[in-house]
Design a protein around this motif. Structure first.
Motif, mmCIF file in Angstrom:
data_model
loop_
_atom_site.group_PDB
_atom_site.id
_atom_site.type_symbol
_atom_site.label_atom_id
_atom_site.label_comp_id
_atom_site.label_asym_id
_atom_site.label_seq_id
_atom_site.Cartn_x
_atom_site.Cartn_y
_atom_site.Cartn_z
ATOM 1 N N THR A 95 0.839 -1.195 0.000
ATOM 2 C CA THR A 95 0.000 0.000 0.000
ATOM 3 C C THR A 95 0.873 1.244 0.000
ATOM 4 N N LYS A 96 0.278 2.359 -0.364
ATOM 5 C CA LYS A 96 1.055 3.606 -0.359
ATOM 6 C C LYS A 96 1.455 3.973 1.072
ATOM 7 N N TYR A 97 0.617 3.575 2.061
ATOM 8 C CA TYR A 97 0.980 3.822 3.458
ATOM 9 C C TYR A 97 2.212 3.007 3.829
ATOM 10 N N LYS A 100 5.276 4.554 2.198
ATOM 11 C CA LYS A 100 5.612 5.829 2.839
ATOM 12 C C LYS A 100 6.201 5.605 4.229
ATOM 13 N N ARG A 101 5.559 4.728 4.993
ATOM 14 C CA ARG A 101 6.034 4.448 6.353
ATOM 15 C C ARG A 101 7.396 3.764 6.313
ATOM 16 N N SER A 132 6.976 -4.466 8.020
ATOM 17 C CA SER A 132 5.644 -4.003 7.630
ATOM 18 C C SER A 132 4.675 -5.174 7.533
ATOM 19 N N SER A 136 3.024 -4.467 10.866
ATOM 20 C CA SER A 136 2.697 -3.097 10.469
ATOM 21 C C SER A 136 3.593 -2.109 11.209
ATOM 22 N N GLN A 350 -5.921 3.227 -1.060
ATOM 23 C CA GLN A 350 -6.056 2.908 0.361
ATOM 24 C C GLN A 350 -6.967 3.892 1.096
ATOM 25 N N ASP A 351 -6.880 5.175 0.766
ATOM 26 C CA ASP A 351 -7.754 6.165 1.404
ATOM 27 C C ASP A 351 -9.218 5.899 1.064
ATOM 28 N N ASP A 371 -8.896 0.371 8.395
ATOM 29 C CA ASP A 371 -7.448 0.294 8.191
ATOM 30 C C ASP A 371 -7.025 0.344 6.725
ATOM 31 N N GLY A 372 -8.007 0.481 5.831
ATOM 32 C CA GLY A 372 -7.661 0.539 4.416
ATOM 33 C C GLY A 372 -7.299 -0.794 3.808
#
Length: 408
Positions: A95-97, A100-101, A132, A136, A350-351, A371-372
């Motif tokens: 995911t993009k999260y 990014k994370r 991840s 997570s 995801q959003d 949580d997407g």
């Protein structure tokens, strides 16, 4: 005078009730205990002591544990109603999260990652991707709905799950040895229903084989020390043959004609019409590779190398190893895949999935986490909503469903 007598009587009655309740507490506790579990525990205590566990360690570990955990048994017996299609598996993990994370954590932990890389020779992006995937980035460790007492969970499996009795027993003995070593205390020895522990989710026997004290505090603490956890993951990969400086695999394009199964040199795959995407060249044509098409010929294709199979020593699943590799590449700056996963609907980002889950929750169809990640709970909620809306039942987290939710 009458009022005074009545008040005294009430006070006496209250005192008597409280005293009686105190007397009943031990009996209530005894009633709540499982006699069969207590018998098993006595027998297991003998086994543990014969294998070097001290009486003090055992009694400390089992203090207050007098019955199996039904939640663990429910998890152990749960059978998914469907196998997640490829798009769902990868959409929920890459995911993009997560990208990014992962990049933020890479910047934050760069000095530690450099030290781990120097010691074990494992690509730091791979370690971040595993972190991840497994927890997570540690977020699940604070979730008491997921993380429980490792001792009670494994004792439950050893006592009440015939299929996992051997696993539960061996892992429980290993967990007691971890406690006895002083690396962690019993109040912090938490894990999943099957005993997977810490940021990088190691079962106790794997912890014993690979755990590392990277931060130098004298403890191999994968629960509270991120350097220890990531170094432990690197230790596992290193000891299972990770090849430093080599990748896990490449996204490729494939020809329409049938291709052979099995492993070939990359140069041989090229002769058969298999090429890297975006016109890139293979750096080592003599590497041995195998073709993987997890969603069939219409989806993304990959040539996977030796390190792909090393990742599978962490989790013996092609999908897992592919997700780790793809996510690691994107954390390292690579572009998304050139070919999307085959899916029978219009994808949400995801959003948008989080918006979908929120609206389903507001309408009473969904009680899970926002949580997407469109897992089984989200798909069941979508089916309920579609049924109430009188549309075709599909259960897909699609733009079409989100638009319908927005209108309703």
């Amino acid at each position: 005078m009458v009022q005074s007598t009545t008040a005294s009587t009430r006070r006496f009655g209250l005192i008597y009730f409280l005293f009686s309740a105190l007397l009943l507490l031990p009996m209530l506790a005894a009633a709540a205990a499982d006699p069969g579990f207590e018998k098993w525990k006595r027998e297991f205590r003998k086994q543990a002591l014969s294998e070097g566990i001290t009486a003090e360690t055992f009694d400390r570990a089992f203090k207050g544990i007098d019955s199996p955990d039904q939640w663990v048994l429910d998890k152990a017996s749960f059978q998914p109603e469907f196998k997640a299609p490829a798009w769902q598996y990868f959409d929920n993990r890459i995911t993009k999260y997560a990208v990014k994370r992962g990049r933020e954590k890479k910047q934050e932990l760069q000095p530690w990652l450099d030290k781990i890389d120097k010691r074990f020779g494992v690509n730091p992006n791979i370690l971040l991707a595993i972190w991840s995937m497994e927890s997570s980035f540690g977020a699940i460790l604070d979730n008491t709905n997921v993380m429980r007492s490792v001792v009670r969970s494994l004792a439950t499996l050893a006592y009440a799950d015939p299929k996992r009795k051997k696993f539960g027993t061996s892992q429980l003995l290993a967990a007691l040895k971890i406690l006895q070593s002083g690396d962690i205390d019993e109040s912090h020895l938490t894990g999943s229903w099957a005993g997977a522990m810490g940021h990088t989710q190691f079962i106790p026997t794997s912890y014993q084989a690979y755990a590392v004290d990277m931060d130098g505090d004298g403890k191999r603490d994968i629960w509270n020390s991120v350097p220890d956890a990531l170094a432990t993951a690197a230790s596992l990969l290193n000891k299972n043959g990770w090849r430093t400086g080599e990748t896990w695999g490449y996204e490729v394009t494939i020809p329409e004609h049938k291709l052979p199964a099995g492993k070939l040199k990359i140069s041989e795959w090229e002769k058969l019409g298999v090429n890297r995407v975006r016109g890139q060249k293979f750096p080592r044509p003599d590497d041995i590779a195998e073709l993987k098409v997890p969603a069939g010929r219409g989806g993304p294709a990959f040539l996977v190398l030796h390190n792909f199979y090393v990742i599978k020593r962490y989790n013996n699943s092609d999908r897992y190893a592919l997700a780790v590799g793809i996510l690691a590449d994107q954390i390292g700056g690579a572009e998304p895949l050139t070919k999307d996963w085959k899916r029978p609907f219009t994808k949400l980002d995801q959003d948008e999935v989080m918006e979908l889950q929120t609206k389903l929750k507001e309408k009473g169809f969904y009680d899970g986490e926002v949580d997407g990640k469109a897992g089984e709970g989200t798909r069941k909620a979508i089916l309920k909503f579609e049924e109430s809306a009188g549309v075709e039942l599909q259960g897909f987290p699609s733009k079409e469903v989100l638009e319908l939710l927005r209108k309703k």
